[in-house]
Each structure stands twice: as structure tokens, then as C-alpha cells.
Scaffold this motif. Structure first.
Motif, PDB file in Angstrom:
ATOM      1  N   SER A 122      -8.545  37.312 -30.003  1.00  0.00           N
ATOM      2  CA  SER A 122      -7.893  36.036 -29.724  1.00  0.00           C
ATOM      3  C   SER A 122      -6.376  36.169 -29.583  1.00  0.00           C
ATOM      4  CB  SER A 122      -8.217  35.026 -30.823  1.00  0.00           C
ATOM      5  OG  SER A 122      -7.834  35.523 -32.087  1.00  0.00           O
ATOM      6  N   ILE A 123      -5.749  35.096 -29.121  1.00  0.00           N
ATOM      7  CA  ILE A 123      -4.307  35.029 -28.887  1.00  0.00           C
ATOM      8  C   ILE A 123      -3.543  35.318 -30.178  1.00  0.00           C
ATOM      9  CG2 ILE A 123      -4.140  32.557 -29.351  1.00  0.00           C
ATOM     10  CD1 ILE A 123      -2.190  32.375 -26.965  1.00  0.00           C
ATOM     11  N   SER A 124      -2.310  35.816 -30.032  1.00  0.00           N
ATOM     12  CA  SER A 124      -1.513  36.221 -31.191  1.00  0.00           C
ATOM     13  C   SER A 124      -0.560  35.143 -31.690  1.00  0.00           C
ATOM     14  CB  SER A 124      -0.688  37.468 -30.826  1.00  0.00           C
ATOM     15  OG  SER A 124      -1.507  38.519 -30.398  1.00  0.00           O
ATOM     16  N   PHE A 125      -0.502  33.994 -31.020  1.00  0.00           N
ATOM     17  CA  PHE A 125       0.546  33.025 -31.302  1.00  0.00           C
ATOM     18  C   PHE A 125       0.001  31.666 -31.734  1.00  0.00           C
ATOM     19  CE2 PHE A 125       1.993  35.902 -27.937  1.00  0.00           C
ATOM     20  CZ  PHE A 125       3.101  36.462 -28.557  1.00  0.00           C
ATOM     21  N   ASN A 126       0.848  30.928 -32.426  1.00  0.00           N
ATOM     22  CA  ASN A 126       0.592  29.524 -32.735  1.00  0.00           C
ATOM     23  C   ASN A 126       1.075  28.710 -31.543  1.00  0.00           C
ATOM     24  OD1 ASN A 126       0.478  26.915 -33.657  1.00  0.00           O
ATOM     25  ND2 ASN A 126       1.987  27.178 -35.304  1.00  0.00           N
ATOM     26  N   ILE A 127       0.148  28.210 -30.755  1.00  0.00           N
ATOM     27  CA  ILE A 127       0.546  27.564 -29.497  1.00  0.00           C
ATOM     28  C   ILE A 127       1.122  26.166 -29.708  1.00  0.00           C
ATOM     29  CG2 ILE A 127      -1.191  28.894 -28.244  1.00  0.00           C
ATOM     30  CD1 ILE A 127      -2.741  26.236 -27.896  1.00  0.00           C
ATOM     31  N   THR A 128       1.098  25.666 -30.946  1.00  0.00           N
ATOM     32  CA  THR A 128       1.668  24.344 -31.213  1.00  0.00           C
ATOM     33  C   THR A 128       3.153  24.415 -31.562  1.00  0.00           C
ATOM     34  OG1 THR A 128       1.119  24.399 -33.581  1.00  0.00           O
ATOM     35  CG2 THR A 128      -0.564  23.551 -32.066  1.00  0.00           C
ATOM     36  N   SER A 129       3.689  25.614 -31.718  1.00  0.00           N
ATOM     37  CA  SER A 129       5.103  25.734 -32.084  1.00  0.00           C
ATOM     38  C   SER A 129       5.994  25.601 -30.851  1.00  0.00           C
ATOM     39  CB  SER A 129       5.362  27.076 -32.771  1.00  0.00           C
ATOM     40  OG  SER A 129       5.228  28.134 -31.847  1.00  0.00           O
ATOM     41  N   LYS A 130       7.189  25.066 -31.053  1.00  0.00           N
ATOM     42  CA  LYS A 130       8.140  24.904 -29.946  1.00  0.00           C
ATOM     43  C   LYS A 130       8.567  26.257 -29.400  1.00  0.00           C
ATOM     44  CE  LYS A 130      10.085  20.415 -31.257  1.00  0.00           C
ATOM     45  NZ  LYS A 130      11.327  19.671 -31.617  1.00  0.00           N
ATOM     46  N   SER A 131       8.664  27.246 -30.277  1.00  0.00           N
ATOM     47  CA  SER A 131       9.099  28.568 -29.832  1.00  0.00           C
ATOM     48  C   SER A 131       8.108  29.174 -28.847  1.00  0.00           C
ATOM     49  CB  SER A 131       9.281  29.499 -31.026  1.00  0.00           C
ATOM     50  OG  SER A 131       8.059  29.683 -31.713  1.00  0.00           O
ATOM     51  N   TYR A 132       6.836  28.780 -28.936  1.00  0.00           N
ATOM     52  CA  TYR A 132       5.835  29.336 -28.031  1.00  0.00           C
ATOM     53  C   TYR A 132       6.088  28.860 -26.603  1.00  0.00           C
ATOM     54  CZ  TYR A 132       1.404  30.642 -25.936  1.00  0.00           C
ATOM     55  OH  TYR A 132       0.447  31.189 -25.116  1.00  0.00           O
ATOM     56  N   LEU A 133       6.513  27.629 -26.432  1.00  0.00           N
ATOM     57  CA  LEU A 133       6.844  27.135 -25.087  1.00  0.00           C
ATOM     58  C   LEU A 133       8.004  27.931 -24.492  1.00  0.00           C
ATOM     59  CD1 LEU A 133       6.557  23.262 -25.513  1.00  0.00           C
ATOM     60  CD2 LEU A 133       4.829  24.871 -24.648  1.00  0.00           C
ATOM     61  N   HIS A 134       8.960  28.299 -25.332  1.00  0.00           N
ATOM     62  CA  HIS A 134      10.076  29.124 -24.853  1.00  0.00           C
ATOM     63  C   HIS A 134       9.575  30.510 -24.434  1.00  0.00           C
ATOM     64  CE1 HIS A 134      13.096  26.175 -25.831  1.00  0.00           C
ATOM     65  NE2 HIS A 134      12.731  26.149 -27.111  1.00  0.00           N
ATOM     66  N   LEU A 135       8.601  31.034 -25.165  1.00  0.00           N
ATOM     67  CA  LEU A 135       8.030  32.334 -24.812  1.00  0.00           C
ATOM     68  C   LEU A 135       7.359  32.277 -23.443  1.00  0.00           C
ATOM     69  CD1 LEU A 135       7.242  35.273 -25.678  1.00  0.00           C
ATOM     70  CD2 LEU A 135       5.102  34.271 -26.512  1.00  0.00           C
ATOM     71  N   LEU A 136       6.576  31.231 -23.188  1.00  0.00           N
ATOM     72  CA  LEU A 136       5.926  31.092 -21.891  1.00  0.00           C
ATOM     73  C   LEU A 136       6.951  30.957 -20.768  1.00  0.00           C
ATOM     74  CD1 LEU A 136       2.895  28.750 -22.698  1.00  0.00           C
ATOM     75  CD2 LEU A 136       2.936  31.253 -22.501  1.00  0.00           C
ATOM     76  N   LYS A 137       8.022  30.245 -21.052  1.00  0.00           N
ATOM     77  CA  LYS A 137       9.076  30.102 -20.043  1.00  0.00           C
ATOM     78  C   LYS A 137       9.713  31.461 -19.748  1.00  0.00           C
ATOM     79  CE  LYS A 137      11.397  26.341 -20.425  1.00  0.00           C
ATOM     80  NZ  LYS A 137      10.865  25.594 -19.261  1.00  0.00           N
ATOM     81  N   ASP A 138       9.882  32.269 -20.799  1.00  0.00           N
ATOM     82  CA  ASP A 138      10.457  33.606 -20.601  1.00  0.00           C
ATOM     83  C   ASP A 138       9.510  34.506 -19.806  1.00  0.00           C
ATOM     84  OD1 ASP A 138      12.742  32.904 -21.954  1.00  0.00           O
ATOM     85  OD2 ASP A 138      12.128  33.802 -23.867  1.00  0.00           O
ATOM     86  N   VAL A 139       8.211  34.387 -20.070  1.00  0.00           N
ATOM     87  CA  VAL A 139       7.224  35.138 -19.286  1.00  0.00           C
ATOM     88  C   VAL A 139       7.361  34.788 -17.808  1.00  0.00           C
ATOM     89  CG1 VAL A 139       4.756  35.343 -18.781  1.00  0.00           C
ATOM     90  CG2 VAL A 139       5.544  35.486 -21.153  1.00  0.00           C
ATOM     91  N   ALA A 140       7.437  33.497 -17.520  1.00  0.00           N
ATOM     92  CA  ALA A 140       7.551  33.050 -16.126  1.00  0.00           C
ATOM     93  C   ALA A 140       8.831  33.559 -15.473  1.00  0.00           C
ATOM     94  CB  ALA A 140       7.499  31.530 -16.067  1.00  0.00           C
ATOM     95  N   GLN A 141       9.932  33.485 -16.208  1.00  0.00           N
ATOM     96  CA  GLN A 141      11.203  33.953 -15.645  1.00  0.00           C
ATOM     97  C   GLN A 141      11.170  35.447 -15.356  1.00  0.00           C
ATOM     98  OE1 GLN A 141      13.762  32.004 -14.596  1.00  0.00           O
ATOM     99  NE2 GLN A 141      12.262  30.408 -15.063  1.00  0.00           N
ATOM    100  N   ASP A 142      10.494  36.205 -16.217  1.00  0.00           N
ATOM    101  CA  ASP A 142      10.379  37.642 -15.994  1.00  0.00           C
ATOM    102  C   ASP A 142       9.579  37.925 -14.722  1.00  0.00           C
ATOM    103  OD1 ASP A 142      10.634  40.493 -17.249  1.00  0.00           O
ATOM    104  OD2 ASP A 142       8.515  40.307 -16.714  1.00  0.00           O
ATOM    105  N   VAL A 143       8.479  37.213 -14.544  1.00  0.00           N
ATOM    106  CA  VAL A 143       7.658  37.396 -13.353  1.00  0.00           C
ATOM    107  C   VAL A 143       8.445  37.052 -12.094  1.00  0.00           C
ATOM    108  CG1 VAL A 143       5.649  36.493 -12.105  1.00  0.00           C
ATOM    109  CG2 VAL A 143       5.457  37.075 -14.538  1.00  0.00           C
ATOM    110  N   LEU A 144       9.191  35.966 -12.151  1.00  0.00           N
ATOM    111  CA  LEU A 144       9.929  35.519 -10.971  1.00  0.00           C
ATOM    112  C   LEU A 144      11.013  36.509 -10.541  1.00  0.00           C
ATOM    113  CD1 LEU A 144      10.188  31.713 -11.798  1.00  0.00           C
ATOM    114  CD2 LEU A 144       8.949  32.754  -9.881  1.00  0.00           C
TER     115      LEU A 144
END
Length: 411
Positions: free
Chosen positions: A168-190
Motif C-alpha cells: 500500500s501507499i506510504s503516505f497519509n493522504i489527508t495531510s496538507k503536506s501530501y498535496l504539496h508532494l503531489l504538486k512537486d511530482v507534477a512539477q518534476d514531470v513537467l
């Protein structure tokens, strides 16, 4: 047509980089290269052909689709919840349908036929015998794109995988920091999407990046096996007179530790001892120990590697007699991955191998057909007779080369 075994060796021995997909193997290629090649083989070999890929991605209908797809990906900057990110990252079903139809229709040229033949000969999307090239290509492309979506669902959206306790996933997806992580993933891909047609790879690169940040690049661990951990045994296979032995290979099934920080379990030790006895009794010239980084959750230890150490350091089995499969996460894939090695490492095709474990474990192997069909969609082995309470015969089946799209840690 290219020989099936050579194609599968190409999967193992050829890598690609994030943007430039290489033709030759280099031992210093990144783990990312292995993750892509093993999980998305059709995309891999298509992207190796820069001319064909360029033609396909330059088609007006594809450019129009990718423009809209890229715009949706860019919208992740406005996302305020996980579902929004997942929607931006994934392929839409209508996009998958359209791309598959376009690619099938536009790979009928001589150049496209080479790609189609290579794909069908690989058997990585099921047996190709009796299948039409259009049908096989469509299946492969659809599976790749949907498999990328599956990774995004599990490792961004926290969808339950097949085995939640270990995968399973390694993160608590309800935390605000997780949204920042996803945004960083997207920026890296772009950063890698430097021209419009490269939007075709946004979901692929996102899936691979999500596996990375979840510490789930298990499919790449210890690769290239043939040139590293399995090198001595691989070279010894070519020098071996298999007629001197009743069996070609002994597969030893692992037993994952229950305690975090424990390198090898008591069961793993005892099964290794069974294997050493059979080896020194001359039943088979090689032992393969099979088991990945599985139990307990997020263990740092690779079971097969620890069993190899035990066989060598405690039991005196020479390294050139030991192969490892450091990727399998279940009994089904212990057998499947060993079948792949039997088919690709030069073992005799007409000789049974044997598998050893505890009595209840071999009982399970003897009655595992339904589980294989449920989890893999095929049975990767042919069973022979049970020669003792703890040892059973088996042979590999060519179906074992088929990729499992919903097990990205060991496809």
C-alpha cells in the motif's frame, strides 16, 4: 521473426532513459529505466524507434488529443484535493481508446510491422499464437496505459492494491503536506515535457515518479542480475553437463520474517538447509532462492539475497551454484519468475526442475492453479510428481513471460 527468448533477454538487458530511450545496455543505467522496461514493454520498444514514434505523435489527431491532455495535466496547479490530482495525472478512457485505435491503424507500414513483430514475439502480453497483429498491439497498448493509471490510483490516490498489507501507499493522504508532494511530482514531470508531443509520456513519468517517492522501485532492485548477483551462476550454466543430474534447478521458496529488522526468518534458514542437502546430494546443479523485499511492510531486506548469504556463509554452497530472484512477492511469482529464468538463462528445455519448501507450502503449490488464474490470468508452470513431502517437480511454461499489469513492484 525474432526468437521469443532473445526478446525477453532484451527486456532484461536493454534499458531506456527518461527522455532518450537507448538501444544498448549499460550497467550504470538508472533503476527508473528498469521499472519502465519491465512494466510497460510495448511503450518501451515503441519509444526505442524514434522515427516511428515521431510519426505517430505528429499525427494531427494525436497532437490534438495531447494538447487537451497536457492542458488537463497543467490544471493540477489548481488542485485542492487528492482526487483532483489523480484526475489530472491519469489517462481518460476515451483518450486510451482513441490512441489505441490511431496507433493500430498507423503501424501497418514496413517500419510499423517491425515493431509489431517484435512485440508479438516477446509474448509479454500473453501468447501471440493465433492472434492477429492488430489485436495483440491493441491489447498491449491498452494494458500499458491502464497500468499507468493503476499505479496513479494506488500510489497517489491510495486505492487498495491486491495485497494492502505489503504494497500500500506510504503516505497519509489527508495531510496538507501530501498535496504539496503531489504538486512537486507534477512539477518534476513537467520539466521533461519540453515539447508538446512529449505530453504522451506524462502519465508514464508520473507513475514512475510516484513509485519512486513511495520507495517502490522493487522491480529494479539488484538489476542487472545477469551481470551482478547472478553472473557467476549464469556463466556456469553454459559449462554444466545437465545429463549428470536428475533435475536442472532447485527452487527454494522463502518464508518472510515477521519482525522488522530481521534479515532471514527461521523458516528461511530451514528451507535453505533443505536446498543445500539436495544440492550436495546431487539432485540439481543449481539452487535458486526466490523472494523480494516483502515482509514485514517496508523491510530493508531482500529475502533472496539474505538466503543466498546464508547458503554461502553458513552452509558452504558455492556462489556459482546459486541464482537469486529478488523480485517475487508471492508463491505464484516465485514459480513464475523462476520459470522465466529457466526459459532465458540457457537451462535444458526438456528437463524438470524441482521446488522445495515446508510441507504445507508444497501442499499449496500442488493446489495453486486457481490462485494463479485469479492473480496472473495463467499458470506459469507445469507440475510433475511430488518426490517427497517437501519437494515437487515442475517445468516452465512460455506463458510465464506475460507481464502482470497490476503488480508494478514485480510485473
Amino acid at each position: 521473426m525474432i526468437n521469443t527468448i532473445k526478446i525477453w533477454l532484451l527486456v532484461l538487458g536493454t534499458c531506456l532513459s527518461n527522455v532518450t530511450w537507448g538501444q544498448e545496455f549499460h550497467s550504470d543505467r538508472s533503476p527508473q529505466d528498469w521499472v519502465i522496461a519491465k512494466n510497460y514493454y510495448a511503450s518501451f520498444i515503441l519509444s526505442q524507434d524514434s522515427v516511428l514514434t515521431g510519426q505517430l505523435l505528429s499525427l494531427p489527431e494525436v497532437q490534438n488529443l495531447l494538447k487537451k491532455r497536457h492542458s488537463r495535466y497543467l490544471n493540477n496547479t489548481k488542485c485542492a484535493d487528492v482526487a483532483c490530482f489523480v484526475d489530472a495525472f491519469k489517462w481518460k478512457q476515451q483518450e486510451i481508446d482513441l490512441l489505441v485505435n490511431i496507433f493500430v491503424a498507423n503501424t501497418k507500414s514496413q517500419k510499423g510491422q517491425s515493431f509489431r513483430n517484435r512485440l508479438m514475439d516477446s509474448q509479454t502480453y500473453g501468447l501471440s499464437h493465433g492472434k492477429k497483429a492488430d489485436e495483440y498491439l491493441a491489447r498491449a497498448l491498452r494494458q500499458d496505459l491502464e497500468a499507468m493509471n493503476y499505479v496513479i490510483d494506488v500510489y497517489a490516490g491510495a486505492k487498495k492494491p491486491n495485497y494492502p498489507r505489503i504494497d500500500s501507499i506510504s503516505f497519509n493522504i489527508t495531510s496538507k503536506s501530501y498535496l504539496h508532494l503531489l504538486k512537486d511530482v507534477a512539477q518534476d514531470v513537467l520539466k521533461d515535457v519540453q515539447q508538446p508531443k512529449l505530453a504522451f509520456y506524462e502519465s508514464l513519468w508520473t507513475a514512475v515518479r510516484l513509485l519512486e517517492v513511495n520507495e517502490r522501485w522493487d522491480a529494479a532492485q539488484l538489476e542487472p542480475l545477469m551481470q551482478l548477483e547472478n553472473k557467476k551462476a549464469y556463466e556456469a550454466i553454459r559449462r554444466t553437463d545437465f545429463d549428470r543430474y536428475p533435475y536442472s534447478l532447485l527452487l527454494t521458496l522463502g518464508a518472510g520474517p515477521d519482525q522488522y529488522g530481521q534479515p532471514i526468518s527461521p523458516g528461511g534458514m530451514l528451507r535453505s538447509r533443505m536446498a543445500a542437502r539436495s544440492y550436495f546430494d546431487g539432485l540439481a546443479p543449481f539452487i535458486i532462492v526466490s523472494g523480494g523485499r516483502v515482509h514485514p511492510y517496508k523491510t530493508p531486506y531482500i529475502e533472496a539475497l539474505e538466503m543466498k548469504k546464508y547458503l554461502m556463509q553458513v552452509l558452504g554452497v558455492p556462489e556459482e551454484a546459486i541464482l537469486i530472484d529478488p523480485h517475487a512477492r508471492h508463491t505464484t511469482t516465485n514459480l513464475r519468475n523462476t520459470a522465466r529464468i529457466l526459459l532465458t538463462y540457457g537451462f535444458p528445455k526438456d528437463k524438470f526442475a524441482i521446488v522445495n519448501s515446508s510441507v504445507p507450502h508444497i501442499d499449496a503449490v500442488q493446489n495453486m492453479t486457481d490462485r494463479c488464474m485469479r492473480e496472473l490470468g495463467y499458470v506459469p508452470y507445469e507440475l510433475g510428481k511430488r518426490i517427497s513431502d517437501v519437494i515437487m517437480e515442475f517445468k516452465p511454461r512460455i506463458e510465464s513471460l506475460t507481464i502482470d499489469p497490476d503488480e508494478p513492484l514485480d510485473p
